[in-house]
Design an enzyme around this catalytic site. Structure first.
Site, PDB file in Angstrom:
ATOM      1  N   GLY A   1     -86.097 147.276   8.624  1.00 33.98           N
ATOM      2  CA  GLY A   1     -85.273 146.011   7.990  1.00 33.98           C
ATOM      3  C   GLY A   1     -84.180 146.346   7.274  1.00 33.98           C
ATOM      4  O   GLY A   1     -84.106 147.381   6.702  1.00 33.98           O
ATOM      5  N   VAL A   2     -83.273 145.372   7.053  1.00 34.24           N
ATOM      6  CA  VAL A   2     -81.892 145.677   6.101  1.00 34.24           C
ATOM      7  C   VAL A   2     -82.575 145.577   4.869  1.00 34.24           C
ATOM      8  O   VAL A   2     -83.550 144.816   4.299  1.00 34.24           O
ATOM      9  CB  VAL A   2     -81.264 144.308   6.374  1.00 34.24           C
ATOM     10  CG1 VAL A   2     -80.019 144.463   5.812  1.00 34.24           C
ATOM     11  CG2 VAL A   2     -81.008 144.187   7.809  1.00 34.24           C
ATOM     12  N   GLY A   3     -81.965 146.334   3.931  1.00 36.76           N
ATOM     13  CA  GLY A   3     -82.069 146.097   2.445  1.00 36.76           C
ATOM     14  C   GLY A   3     -82.498 147.381   1.731  1.00 36.76           C
ATOM     15  O   GLY A   3     -82.708 148.429   2.445  1.00 36.76           O
ATOM     16  N   SER A   4     -82.627 147.232   0.361  1.00 37.30           N
ATOM     17  CA  SER A   4     -82.961 148.494  -0.173  1.00 37.30           C
ATOM     18  C   SER A   4     -84.101 149.234   0.125  1.00 37.30           C
ATOM     19  O   SER A   4     -84.283 150.424   0.040  1.00 37.30           O
ATOM     20  CB  SER A   4     -82.683 148.453  -1.446  1.00 37.30           C
ATOM     21  OG  SER A   4     -81.491 148.023  -2.151  1.00 37.30           O
TER      22      SER A   4
ATOM     23  N   GLU B   1     -81.264 147.001  13.833  1.00 39.54           N
ATOM     24  CA  GLU B   1     -80.113 145.879  14.128  1.00 39.54           C
ATOM     25  C   GLU B   1     -78.840 146.351  13.057  1.00 39.54           C
ATOM     26  O   GLU B   1     -77.576 146.076  13.242  1.00 39.54           O
ATOM     27  CB  GLU B   1     -80.389 144.414  13.830  1.00 39.54           C
ATOM     28  CG  GLU B   1     -80.807 144.230  12.315  1.00 39.54           C
ATOM     29  CD  GLU B   1     -81.019 142.755  12.285  1.00 39.54           C
ATOM     30  OE1 GLU B   1     -81.573 142.086  13.003  1.00 39.54           O
ATOM     31  OE2 GLU B   1     -80.883 142.350  11.132  1.00 39.54           O
TER      32      GLU B   1
ATOM     33  N   ASN C   1     -81.961 134.720   1.869  1.00 39.07           N
ATOM     34  CA  ASN C   1     -80.872 135.170   2.780  1.00 39.07           C
ATOM     35  C   ASN C   1     -81.182 134.471   4.114  1.00 39.07           C
ATOM     36  O   ASN C   1     -80.144 134.003   4.790  1.00 39.07           O
ATOM     37  CB  ASN C   1     -80.809 136.511   3.314  1.00 39.07           C
ATOM     38  CG  ASN C   1     -80.535 137.338   1.882  1.00 39.07           C
ATOM     39  OD1 ASN C   1     -80.058 136.845   0.798  1.00 39.07           O
ATOM     40  ND2 ASN C   1     -81.020 138.544   1.760  1.00 39.07           N
TER      41      ASN C   1
ATOM     42  N   GLY D   1     -83.047 139.328  11.613  1.00 40.63           N
ATOM     43  CA  GLY D   1     -83.785 139.795  12.884  1.00 40.63           C
ATOM     44  C   GLY D   1     -85.229 140.134  12.710  1.00 40.63           C
ATOM     45  O   GLY D   1     -85.768 140.756  13.582  1.00 40.63           O
TER      46      GLY D   1
END
Lengths: 480, 480
Positions: free
Chosen positions: B256-259, B283, B373, B377
């Site tokens: 997933g997205v992020g730090s 993604e 947020n 996805g």
């Protein structure tokens, strides 16, 4: 065609049952309460001197021989992915059976990859069996995956199921990830497989002959509330079909399992669809679908189970040839495939126990704690449909309890998966609206008028606390 | 190649902005905070004498020119499907903007069919534009669908984005339901499209030239907790990859997205995968993926966005040729497609705000009410992955608050969609377990030791009330 090829290991049910280990992991055929094995489970339930602690995975719901007899014998320790009989439900809610509720679409992959359970024996009802093939009976469900995953195979050949049903079957087996091809299905009526399930001949250890009918659903007659929901749904569908460019020439519909779904389908012939082709692409064939095929409303019905009442089965069995072009039965990992549902732009209509102000849906757990049947295929269709409709009465029948609530105590379908809510009071089209707008629409259009003041009061209280999706967590389950 | 073909209607940003109606429905490029239009949104935000009430739909997150400048100008009334800037978040939580959180995979279909919004203008950043084509820049997102759906098209050609990025693009446009073909993608490195998006030439009404860089994410350095989560995740992945027959020769991963996701990927090179091929099918491309491509851990990375930090962009931009075989950018309705994710048997790893005792996950709403947020996805991957892992710290940093809770106050991913939970404390493999078993495992393996007594006390209280999924609704949000 011979029902049982020569030289197969035919034996009686108790002998077959003796092949199942005491702690066996059984994968059984069956979906929509039909097409499940009957003789071997009964023989297991009646076996003496054994202490059974079975794991049982089925395609969907099965009949009393499994979810009543085996449960009452205390033989089931673990059960996936769905159950719909009082005995099983009671044992699950008493936590005597460890039940894991699963989506239907992914179950085949989960079993073949050993992620959920690695079955040692598959027990499968068939119309006929050869040395390396079988023809499923009234449902296909996850039988192809189970036959592939299990070490050994016991086949029950059921002479009460007409051999002509094989005309309906289209068995396509998706490959194994990560190196598989697209499912080549591009229309509800397309046939991409064959009538048989193949297996390595050494897997078949036992064949049992039976002539016991399914013990399927009984549908209740539509109530006045059902009819009012159907009228609102029909009005919505007519408008959406006229508006949405995806439905310019054809519409693919799915309706959920049960009496409400059956009743809603029964009213479909009243929807003005112009000269569009209408097909059913769902998971079960219920009685009212036969009417829609008979009167030409539907061009085809594609599903994984003939989840008909006993009367519906009689009607079909007497005239299989006539329905053979109008009904296709597929494996559940095709009927419920997100890939195919999206490709076909399905309009999905599923019921629910309750809906909350922001569009989250509880379809499984009464009071958030007591499971009813399971999520079944509702998640496959709600998530992947182009338009997903949740249809339910505004109140619990005879109890004056609202089914529109501030927060559902169990979420099966999130706010992201519900486009439209329909009750006997009206329609709330939630698409493109923020949570607060959705709440107002659900209260004013879908809730029972007598419940609206309390819902509005909750919303006022919640909004005072702020946020995108306002809640007052201190009173959220004690709101009225 | 010319960035702008001759005879196109080039103008300045204020002139282009004047073409957007005051209540315009804008579909903008952008995903992972890169590849979004910059000049026209800024010109809109700075326009005087207009009262704007725009609807803005993007592919995913965009930069400050939209979600800060336009928000602070009070110009956005409605926003889909994701936002990740403080100004937008604050306006959404104050309900000044009606925000509907949507899954990424279905967004293209929703917009093209007018179910969510019917855009009148698409504003799209491009590397280059011709009279009936454009080449997207640092993200593709839902730009192909938006260009198809919108009546008019404004293109921002951004000279700060290297033209060589077109080598990464593979634009395949799924057809429209219900008559579309399978997406013919069967491997993460396959190319099934082209570098351009085509459109009818009459749609292009304006071209604006810019040279303004993206304002992308900044990743924080991994904390000791991130590293401990990564170590537990790595141990789980090594075991599962060795066990699962689907991973016999190759593994397709998503993070997933992020730090946290970036940090977890950074530890991937330590996982023993034998001689298997490892690919990323996700993604976004985050910074740590560049390292994994450089050191040969990954054979390919497929995504819809170069969601790199500014430093990561510099690194890529200076050497696009070297990465051109290792990175593929696709439309979001391919990168996030349930069809493809299932076909490829993806192992998905996504973070969350909190997880409850029965495996439901909240990844969007703090306290159930304040959106962070959006679901992005995570639902596409958690639902459709062969194995879905939720990775999170056991506690909120510095606050002593457990992220393992009795009931999440907002559900984004249901119990059916979560296979495994990993914290810095340990791993809970929830597959095949009933709810009560899942709860024990989560408490004993994943919760912070100091939180376990209170969680056990809640469970005792809840179990006393009975049911398959026991709860004490009176104290469920007040459990400690």
């Amino acid at each position: 065609m011979n029902r049982v090829a020569v030289d197969l290991p035919v034996e009686d049910a108790p002998s077959a049952a003796a092949r199942v280990p005491d702690d066996g992991r059984l994968a059984v055929s069956g979906f929509g309460s039909v097409g499940y094995p009957k003789a071997v489970p009964l023989a297991l339930a009646e076996s003496t001197g054994r202490t059974l602690s079975l794991t049982v995975v089925s395609g969907g719901s099965v009949g009393d021989e499994i979810d009543t007899a085996l449960v009452e014998a205390g033989a089931i320790e673990r059960r996936f992915p769905y159950q719909a009989r009082p005995a099983a439900r009671e044992a699950v809610n008493a936590r005597r059976i460890a039940f894991q509720d699963r989506h239907i679409a992914g179950l085949g992959d989960e079993v073949v990859s050993g992620g959920l359970v690695a079955p040692d024996v598959a027990v499968v009802e068939a119309l006929a069996v050869g040395e390396d093939w079988l023809i499923p009976s009234t449902s296909i469900g996850h039988t192809p995956a189970f036959v592939e995953a299990a070490d050994r195979l016991i086949v029950e050949v059921n002479r009460a199921q007409p051999l002509s049903l094989r005309r309906l079957h289209d068995v396509y087996r998706p490959g194994r990830p990560p190196n598989r091809e697209p499912i080549p299905l591009t229309a509800p009526n397309a046939r991409i497989g064959e009538s048989r399930i193949s297996f390595p001949r050494e897997k078949l250890v036992s064949v049992v002959e039976t002539d016991r009918r399914d013990s399927p659903y009984a549908f209740r007659d539509p109530s006045s509330t059902d009819r009012a929901i159907a009228a609102n749904l029909s009005a919505f569908l007519a408008t959406e079909i006229a508006r949405n460019p995806a439905f310019a020439s054809s519409v693919n519909l799915q309706f959920g399992v049960g009496s409400l779904g059956n009743a809603l389908m029964g009213e479909l012939d009243g929807v003005d669809v112009g000269d569009r082709t209408v097909a059913y692409y769902g998971e079960v064939i219920q009685d009212s679908l036969l009417d829609l095929i008979d009167d030409g409303t539907l061009s085809v019905a594609s599903a994984t189970s003939l989840a008909l009442s006993a009367e519906g089965q009689d009607r079909l069995f007497e005239d299989v040839e006539r329905y053979a072009d109008g009904i296709v039965l597929r494996p559940a990992d095709v009927s419920n495939s997100p890939e195919v549902i999206r490709r076909l732009g399905v309009v999905a209509v599923n019921s629910a126990l309750e809906v909350d102000l922001y569009g989250h849906v509880n379809s499984t757990h009464v009071g958030g704690t007591r499971v009813l049947n399971g999520v079944g295929g509702s998640g496959d269709f709600n998530r992947n449909a182009l338009v997903s409709v949740t249809a339910l009465p505004s109140r619990v029948r005879g109890k004056g309890v609202s089914r529109i609530v501030p927060m559902v105590p169990h979420v099966d379908h999130t706010e992201h998966d519900v486009s439209v809510v329909v009750t006997e009071r009206g329609v709330a089209d939630l698409r493109g609206l923020g949570p607060s707008e959705r709440a107002d629409l659900l209260v004013e259009e879908c809730a029972h008028p007598d419940d609206r003041p309390a819902l509005r009061a909750y919303l006022d209280r919640a909004r005072g606390r702020g946020g995108h999706m306002p809640h007052d967590l201190e009173t959220v389950f004690d709101w009225a």
